[in-house]
Design an enzyme around this catalytic site. Structure first.
Site, PDB file in Angstrom:
ATOM      1  N   ASP A 165     -32.886  75.024   4.916  1.00  0.00           N
ATOM      2  CA  ASP A 165     -32.355  73.701   4.570  1.00  0.00           C
ATOM      3  C   ASP A 165     -33.453  72.643   4.591  1.00  0.00           C
ATOM      4  O   ASP A 165     -33.271  71.544   5.116  1.00  0.00           O
ATOM      5  CB  ASP A 165     -31.220  73.310   5.529  1.00  0.00           C
ATOM      6  CG  ASP A 165     -30.447  72.097   5.015  1.00  0.00           C
ATOM      7  OD1 ASP A 165     -30.409  71.885   3.790  1.00  0.00           O
ATOM      8  OD2 ASP A 165     -29.909  71.337   5.853  1.00  0.00           O
ATOM      9  N   HIS A 184     -30.005  70.051   1.476  1.00  0.00           N
ATOM     10  CA  HIS A 184     -28.683  69.619   1.035  1.00  0.00           C
ATOM     11  C   HIS A 184     -28.652  68.150   0.618  1.00  0.00           C
ATOM     12  O   HIS A 184     -27.682  67.692   0.038  1.00  0.00           O
ATOM     13  CB  HIS A 184     -27.630  69.890   2.124  1.00  0.00           C
ATOM     14  CG  HIS A 184     -27.748  69.008   3.330  1.00  0.00           C
ATOM     15  ND1 HIS A 184     -28.396  69.385   4.477  1.00  0.00           N
ATOM     16  CD2 HIS A 184     -27.270  67.755   3.570  1.00  0.00           C
ATOM     17  CE1 HIS A 184     -28.311  68.417   5.376  1.00  0.00           C
ATOM     18  NE2 HIS A 184     -27.631  67.420   4.851  1.00  0.00           N
ATOM     19  N   SER A 222     -29.364  62.874   7.759  1.00  0.00           N
ATOM     20  CA  SER A 222     -29.966  64.150   7.373  1.00  0.00           C
ATOM     21  C   SER A 222     -31.324  63.922   6.712  1.00  0.00           C
ATOM     22  O   SER A 222     -31.463  63.114   5.797  1.00  0.00           O
ATOM     23  CB  SER A 222     -29.041  64.888   6.400  1.00  0.00           C
ATOM     24  OG  SER A 222     -27.830  65.223   7.035  1.00  0.00           O
TER      25      SER A 222
END
Length: 495
Positions: A274, A239, A354
């Site tokens: 992911d 993402h 992230s």
């Protein structure tokens, strides 16, 4: 006995003489004419089978033979003399005419001076020395009066006192920290940082964590990444870079801890976990060491490193608060639709972390930070102590496949399920079975509640996804289901 005849005596038992073998008698009997045990003519008689040696040579007989005029029968070694008679008795130690008290056993004991040689006595005698010189004579040779010498000493003392006073005043005014009226806070001496401290771990791992910036026209985003290979491969979240995938004129950059910026390209993405891999063209980057996430237990110390809110090189600490936590990931503006078998931590993780590293106390990467739980509307709030990371054991396998082929194949059971609970046990109830799927081939039917896949218990629909994803395509595994109150175990070959 009263003239009666004596009984006959027993005669000796006759000797048994066995016959003599003529051959043995010929070999071992006495020679003819010999009646005793020894043959007096043996020396002159020839001996059967034995040849007499020739007489020794004259030099040998002269060297080792008995002297001609010697009457001794025993031969002695050369140079050895016969035993001489005992010497005459020595005279006694002392007699009545002896005057030496040291030899007289009846002399009385007395103490005297220690024995010393004449040379030692001469050296021990004190030698005559002249008068000693005074300090004034040594320094000035009798040319300075004692009064002048005392005045000179007083002047030197006054000069020293004046110099010390002026130096103190100058030092205190020049450095206000030495002013006695100033109170300084007490500090402990600096200490070296042990190898396992947070500071030492951060110093080693921060250079291997980069900030990732994505630009698509006027829009942009940021995240973190971990350098996992010396060729410049960086592991991050899907993402983080998904908005730049398949978008023309998109720019992806990696910013290292020293401020160096380098362009990057997307190598591969996996929306089901992911994860994504990008490549930066740099030489000799610092590479993170990957650890073992399966060895983590609740309570282990961990450190989160990344770029939250665009603040590069941020380090936060915490512990592992849970392991094997199924966590569904889906974000607006991305194609991520993943369920991860997450490591839960209370280390502060915020937007921008992230793709960063979650490391253990030794500095080895054990997870890739991916998600947080917030209380804010729309997930815009900050960290509340619930962060989730993808285990590095899963991330390593996905990254290797992305680098090798650019995509990843996942095992699929071929069912849609929902989480159910009967108050005693939890599971994933099958809603429908896809035609031609692995579940259809194994006989799994709608309404079955799956409670175990392989060795892992299944308590929810998300846990069913991560349990199946841990296995390889084509692997045959047992799946336990509850059907009409009965537990069945079906063998499933994953597709």
């Amino acid at each position: 006995m009263n003239g009666s005849a004596e009984p006959p005596r027993l005669a000796p038992k006759p000797l048994h003489r066995p016959p003599v073998d003529p051959a043995q008698s010929s070999s071992f009997r006495r020679p003819q004419g010999v009646t005793g045990s020894f043959d007096p003519n043996r020396r002159n008689a020839p001996v059967r089978g034995i040849e007499r040696t020739a007489p020794p040579a004259a030099p040998l007989a002269s060297a080792f033979g008995r002297p001609e005029d010697s009457a001794e029968q025993l031969q002695r070694a050369p140079g050895e003399r016969p035993v001489t008679p005992e010497p005459a008795e020595e005279p006694v130690l002392w007699n009545s005419d002896e005057r030496d008290p040291w030899r007289n056993p009846a002399a009385g004991a007395m103490l005297g001076p220690p024995a010393a040689s004449a040379e030692q006595d001469e050296e021990s005698e004190p030698k005559e020395t002249g008068p000693l010189l005074s300090a004034r004579e040594v320094l000035f040779g009798r040319r300075v009066q004692p009064r002048a010498l005392a005045i000179l000493a007083v002047v030197a003392l006054l000069v020293g006192l004046a110099g010390g006073f002026l130096g103190r005043i100058t030092a205190e005014e020049g450095n206000p920290l030495l002013n006695p009226s100033v109170t300084l806070a007490e500090v402990e001496p600096a200490k070296e940082r042990p190898k396992g401290t947070v500071a030492a771990v951060a110093q080693r791992v921060v250079p291997a964590v980069v900030s990732i910036e994505v630009r698509v026209g006027a829009q942009g985003g940021s995240g973190s990444g971990v350098v996992i290979d010396g060729e410049g491969y960086v592991l991050t979240n899907n993402h983080v870079v998904s908005m730049a995938a398949d978008t023309p004129n998109a720019q992806v950059s990696a910013v290292f801890h020293d401020g160096t910026r380098a362009p990057a390209r997307i190598v591969g993405r996996d929306v089901k976990t992911d994860l994504a891999v990008i490549k930066v063209e740099v030489s000799n980057p610092t590479v993170a060491q990957l650890g073992d996430s399966d060895s983590l237990t609740v309570g282990d110390d961990v450190i989160a490193i990344g770029s939250p809110l665009g603040l590069a090189g941020t380090v936060t600490t915490g512990i592992v608060s849970s392991v094997h936590r199924p966590m569904r990931l889906a974000g607006e503006g991305t194609d991520t639709n993943a369920v991860i078998d997450a490591i839960q931590t209370d280390a502060a993780i915020n937007p921008g972390n992230s793709g960063g590293a979650l490391v253990d106390g030794n500095g080895a990467v054990v997870g890739i930070n991916s998600a947080i739980r917030t209380l804010g509307a729309g997930g815009e709030g900050g960290s509340i102590g619930l962060g989730f990371a993808i285990p590095i054991d899963d991330a390593r396998r996905i990254a290797q496949e992305l680098i090798r082929t650019g995509h990843v194949q996942h095992a699929d059971l071929g069912v849609n399920a929902k989480s159910v609970s009967d108050g005693l046990a939890d599971g994933a109830q099958v809603q429908n079975v896809q035609d031609g799927s692995a579940a259809a081939a194994a006989g799994i039917a709608e309404g079955d509640v799956i409670i175990r896949v392989g060795e892992r218990k299944v308590g929810s629909a998300d846990e069913l996804v991560v349990a199946v994803d841990r296995h390889q395509v084509g692997e045959r595994i047992p799946v336990a289901v509850v059907r009409q109150g009965r537990e069945l175990v079906l063998d499933v070959t994953l597709k």
